[in-house]
Scaffold this motif. Structure first.
Motif, PDB file in Angstrom:
ATOM      1  N   GLY A   1      -0.955  -1.800  -6.937  1.00 33.15           N
ATOM      2  CA  GLY A   1      -1.077  -2.641  -5.935  1.00 33.15           C
ATOM      3  C   GLY A   1      -1.217  -4.098  -6.568  1.00 33.15           C
ATOM      4  O   GLY A   1      -0.560  -5.075  -6.089  1.00 33.15           O
TER       5      GLY A   1
ATOM      6  N   LEU B   1      -7.757  -4.196  -4.026  1.00 36.29           N
ATOM      7  CA  LEU B   1      -8.606  -3.527  -3.167  1.00 36.29           C
ATOM      8  C   LEU B   1      -9.151  -4.589  -1.976  1.00 36.29           C
ATOM      9  O   LEU B   1      -9.235  -4.138  -0.917  1.00 36.29           O
ATOM     10  CB  LEU B   1      -9.922  -3.154  -3.802  1.00 36.29           C
ATOM     11  CG  LEU B   1     -10.964  -2.589  -2.886  1.00 36.29           C
ATOM     12  CD1 LEU B   1     -10.559  -1.381  -2.008  1.00 36.29           C
ATOM     13  CD2 LEU B   1     -12.343  -2.355  -3.708  1.00 36.29           C
TER      14      LEU B   1
ATOM     15  N   GLY C   1      -5.863   3.362  -3.512  1.00 34.72           N
ATOM     16  CA  GLY C   1      -6.186   2.435  -2.657  1.00 34.72           C
ATOM     17  C   GLY C   1      -7.796   2.038  -2.299  1.00 34.72           C
ATOM     18  O   GLY C   1      -7.976   1.224  -1.654  1.00 34.72           O
TER      19      GLY C   1
ATOM     20  N   ASN D   1      -6.284   0.662  -7.818  1.00 39.88           N
ATOM     21  CA  ASN D   1      -5.471  -0.306  -7.192  1.00 39.88           C
ATOM     22  C   ASN D   1      -4.653  -0.963  -8.264  1.00 39.88           C
ATOM     23  O   ASN D   1      -4.255  -2.033  -8.057  1.00 39.88           O
ATOM     24  CB  ASN D   1      -6.180  -1.313  -6.505  1.00 39.88           C
ATOM     25  CG  ASN D   1      -6.793  -0.752  -5.357  1.00 39.88           C
ATOM     26  OD1 ASN D   1      -6.162  -0.536  -4.174  1.00 39.88           O
ATOM     27  ND2 ASN D   1      -8.091  -0.088  -5.400  1.00 39.88           N
TER      28      ASN D   1
ATOM     29  N   VAL E   1      -6.450  -4.278   0.543  1.00 39.75           N
ATOM     30  CA  VAL E   1      -6.344  -3.014   1.100  1.00 39.75           C
ATOM     31  C   VAL E   1      -7.484  -2.850   2.254  1.00 39.75           C
ATOM     32  O   VAL E   1      -7.183  -2.433   3.174  1.00 39.75           O
ATOM     33  CB  VAL E   1      -6.636  -1.777   0.061  1.00 39.75           C
ATOM     34  CG1 VAL E   1      -6.444  -0.532   0.886  1.00 39.75           C
ATOM     35  CG2 VAL E   1      -5.406  -1.859  -0.966  1.00 39.75           C
TER      36      VAL E   1
ATOM     37  N   HIS F   1      -8.918  -3.814  -9.761  1.00 43.38           N
ATOM     38  CA  HIS F   1      -9.324  -3.682  -8.603  1.00 43.38           C
ATOM     39  C   HIS F   1      -9.114  -4.880  -7.581  1.00 43.38           C
ATOM     40  O   HIS F   1      -9.546  -4.957  -6.454  1.00 43.38           O
ATOM     41  CB  HIS F   1     -10.928  -3.568  -8.431  1.00 43.38           C
ATOM     42  CG  HIS F   1     -11.453  -2.138  -8.902  1.00 43.38           C
ATOM     43  ND1 HIS F   1     -11.184  -1.436  -9.951  1.00 43.38           N
ATOM     44  CD2 HIS F   1     -12.213  -1.512  -8.034  1.00 43.38           C
ATOM     45  CE1 HIS F   1     -11.630  -0.341  -9.728  1.00 43.38           C
ATOM     46  NE2 HIS F   1     -12.182   0.022  -8.837  1.00 43.38           N
TER      47      HIS F   1
ATOM     48  N   ASP G   1      -1.934   5.433  -7.353  1.00 42.80           N
ATOM     49  CA  ASP G   1      -2.945   4.553  -6.711  1.00 42.80           C
ATOM     50  C   ASP G   1      -3.366   5.370  -5.322  1.00 42.80           C
ATOM     51  O   ASP G   1      -2.614   5.815  -4.562  1.00 42.80           O
ATOM     52  CB  ASP G   1      -2.912   3.064  -6.279  1.00 42.80           C
ATOM     53  CG  ASP G   1      -2.825   2.247  -7.306  1.00 42.80           C
ATOM     54  OD1 ASP G   1      -2.883   2.747  -8.589  1.00 42.80           O
ATOM     55  OD2 ASP G   1      -2.251   0.992  -7.130  1.00 42.80           O
TER      56      ASP G   1
ATOM     57  N   ILE H   1       0.752  -1.237   0.193  1.00 44.49           N
ATOM     58  CA  ILE H   1       0.112  -0.075   0.087  1.00 44.49           C
ATOM     59  C   ILE H   1       0.973   1.172  -0.173  1.00 44.49           C
ATOM     60  O   ILE H   1       0.661   1.989  -0.801  1.00 44.49           O
ATOM     61  CB  ILE H   1      -0.865  -0.065   1.169  1.00 44.49           C
ATOM     62  CG1 ILE H   1      -1.973  -1.108   1.173  1.00 44.49           C
ATOM     63  CG2 ILE H   1      -1.717   1.325   1.296  1.00 44.49           C
ATOM     64  CD1 ILE H   1      -2.604  -1.319   2.189  1.00 44.49           C
TER      65      ILE H   1
ATOM     66  N   THR I   1     -11.299   2.237   3.711  1.00 47.70           N
ATOM     67  CA  THR I   1     -10.162   2.774   3.259  1.00 47.70           C
ATOM     68  C   THR I   1     -10.029   4.371   3.499  1.00 47.70           C
ATOM     69  O   THR I   1      -8.919   4.720   3.966  1.00 47.70           O
ATOM     70  CB  THR I   1     -10.082   2.690   1.648  1.00 47.70           C
ATOM     71  OG1 THR I   1     -11.133   3.128   1.165  1.00 47.70           O
ATOM     72  CG2 THR I   1      -9.997   1.074   1.419  1.00 47.70           C
TER      73      THR I   1
END
Length: 472
Positions: free
Chosen positions: A246, A283, A239, A243, A286, A280, A237, A229, A358
């Motif tokens: 990530g 996500l 988050g 994403n 995250v 995504h 990104d 992250i 988030t």
């Protein structure tokens, strides 16, 4: 008037002017070369003055907030396993989790009802959508919020026993959280779709993707989600709705173990294509990482730190460190944003999902300045993204040194929403979100921006006031 009166010497020196509110007066003085200090002052939300005074005077508050924030910032997030919800959460046949605060079938929104219908079909508890609806309306299943089971779910957030879950651990505080695997965008279960293609995808995820990821994670060892992250925020990104970096960093971590897992090459290739083609996907890692951080800040008496924001498509709810597991709710709002194809605001359901965890943790809408390209997905201009992050510093308790925004000279993201600051300023948390169709079975219709209803925070303030020592 005597010489001893302060007013007698008022004009002995240049005037010092402080202006608040409308800028007309300040602009007029500035035009006459009079120095003006502008103060961005706003009255507190209506009807909150007494509660605000009592909470601000609580002698526990400052230390309580330091304790809660310190715990939150000290948390870790390691991906340690991927396994079925039946095993990870102890869900049994007929038990389903959902996003947001508690809600029953009758009050459930269209996308939540659609996702529950899809889960019934996926679990083999009904043969048709009509039969699933009848059984759900008859109360033959048990519904509970994901948050009540140390889990989070995007959009409708429906989790059934056979779905596979990411399992994350906070090694500092010894806690774990879970989240389902991300299906992608469009017609997917979390947006309330339940057609044959949705059920087929869920079966593949449970038969192939979940077991393959579980084998890879156990062979690799813990994956530091918090570190990913941190890196992805410096790679564009934010988050929540972006994403991309990530997702690719996660795939880089696990790719070798996926190849060496012993699974058929075709299954590995299909899984890699699915993950790499789904921006995504990360996500869903995250979100539980953020929940781990916020759960670490829970249950500190006197703390005004918000530890959860969640929506079920009908209600928007928040939880606060100093008030335990109690939900403070108001009506979920319809997001403003960009719509897909011929869809428009009339097709949109009010805000839904646990993914606002988030923003609660200081990324997502709070980190938009790190991801200006997000405006291409949720609407607005690049300056709006910068302004959103700067505005969130007004209502937060700290900056997260682990999540830094390059364009703000690597300033930490605004972290730790403070109920009293929201009420004092009237500034509501900025949330990036997807938009689900209001009719069950529709799926995703767009993406945009939304804020919580103010009453969530005024109700929470009232509860904090009741718990605070009497004034005087």
């Amino acid at each position: 008037m005597t010489d001893r009166s302060p007013a007698a010497h008022l004009l002995d020196r240049d005037p010092v002017v402080v202006a608040a509110g409308a800028g007309l007066f300040a602009d007029a003085l500035t035009a006459q070369a009079v120095p003006v200090t502008r103060v961005d002052w706003r009255p507190p939300l209506p009807g909150t003055a007494d509660d605000l005074a009592r909470v601000l005077a609580d002698p526990r508050r400052e230390q309580a907030n330091r304790t809660a924030v310190d715990r939150m910032l000290a948390s870790t997030a390691q991906l340690v396993d991927v396994r079925p919800a039946r095993e990870a959460l102890g869900l049994e046949t007929g038990q389903f989790l959902h996003a947001g605060p508690p809600v029953d079938w009758e009050r459930a929104s269209g996308p939540l009802q659609g996702a529950l219908v899809g889960a019934m079909l996926f679990e083999g508890l009904a043969d048709t959508p009509e039969e699933a609806e009848q059984r759900l309306a008859g109360g033959s299943v048990e519904l509970a919020p994901c948050h009540h089971h140390s889990a989070v779910g995007p959009m409708a957030g429906v989790v059934s026993p056979s779905m596979w879950m990411f399992e994350l651990e906070d090694t500092v505080h010894g806690t774990r959280t879970w989240c389902s695997l991300n299906e992608g965008l469009g017609k997917v279960l979390r947006y309330g779709a339940f057609g044959p293609e949705v059920i087929k995808r869920l079966h593949w995820m449970s038969a192939v993707l979940g077991p393959l990821l579980g084998t890879a994670v156990r062979a690799h060892g813990p994956v530091d989600v918090r570190a990913i992250i941190s890196q992805m925020i410096q790679m564009g990104d934010e988050g929540h709705n972006r994403n991309r970096a990530g997702t690719l960093m996660l795939l880089r971590e696990l790719l070798a173990e996926m190849i060496e897992s012993g699974a058929p090459a075709g299954d590995v290739a299909e899984a890699v294509r699915f993950v790499s083609g789904n921006d995504h996907f990360f996500l869903n890692l995250v979100m539980p990482a953020c929940k781990l951080a916020l759960d670490a800040g829970r249950d500190v008496p006197g703390s005004t730190l918000v530890v959860a924001m969640a929506r079920n498509g009908t209600d928007f709810g928040i939880q606060v460190s100093g008030t335990g597991d109690r939900w403070f709710t108001g009506p979920a709002q319809v997001p403003h944003g960009l719509y897909l194809g011929a869809y428009g605001p009339d097709d949109a359901n009010p805000d839904i999902g646990d993914s606002a965890i988030t923003e609660t943790a200081g990324i997502g809408g709070f980190a938009m300045a790190a991801a200006p390209a997000i405006v291409r997905f949720v609407g607005g201009e690049v300056q709006d993204a910068l302004d959103a992050t700067r505005r969130m510093y007004e209502i937060t308790l700290a900056e997260n040194p682990a999540y830094q925004v390059p364009v703000l000279d690597f300033r930490g993201t605004p972290t730790g929403i403070d109920v009293t600051k929201v009420v004092r300023t009237g500034v509501l948390p900025q949330i990036n979100t997807g938009i689900a169709g209001r009719v069950a079975g529709t799926g995703q219709v767009g993406a945009g921006l939304v804020t919580p209803p103010a009453e969530c925070f005024t109700e929470a303030l009232g509860a904090l006031a009741q718990d605070a020592p009497p004034l005087g």
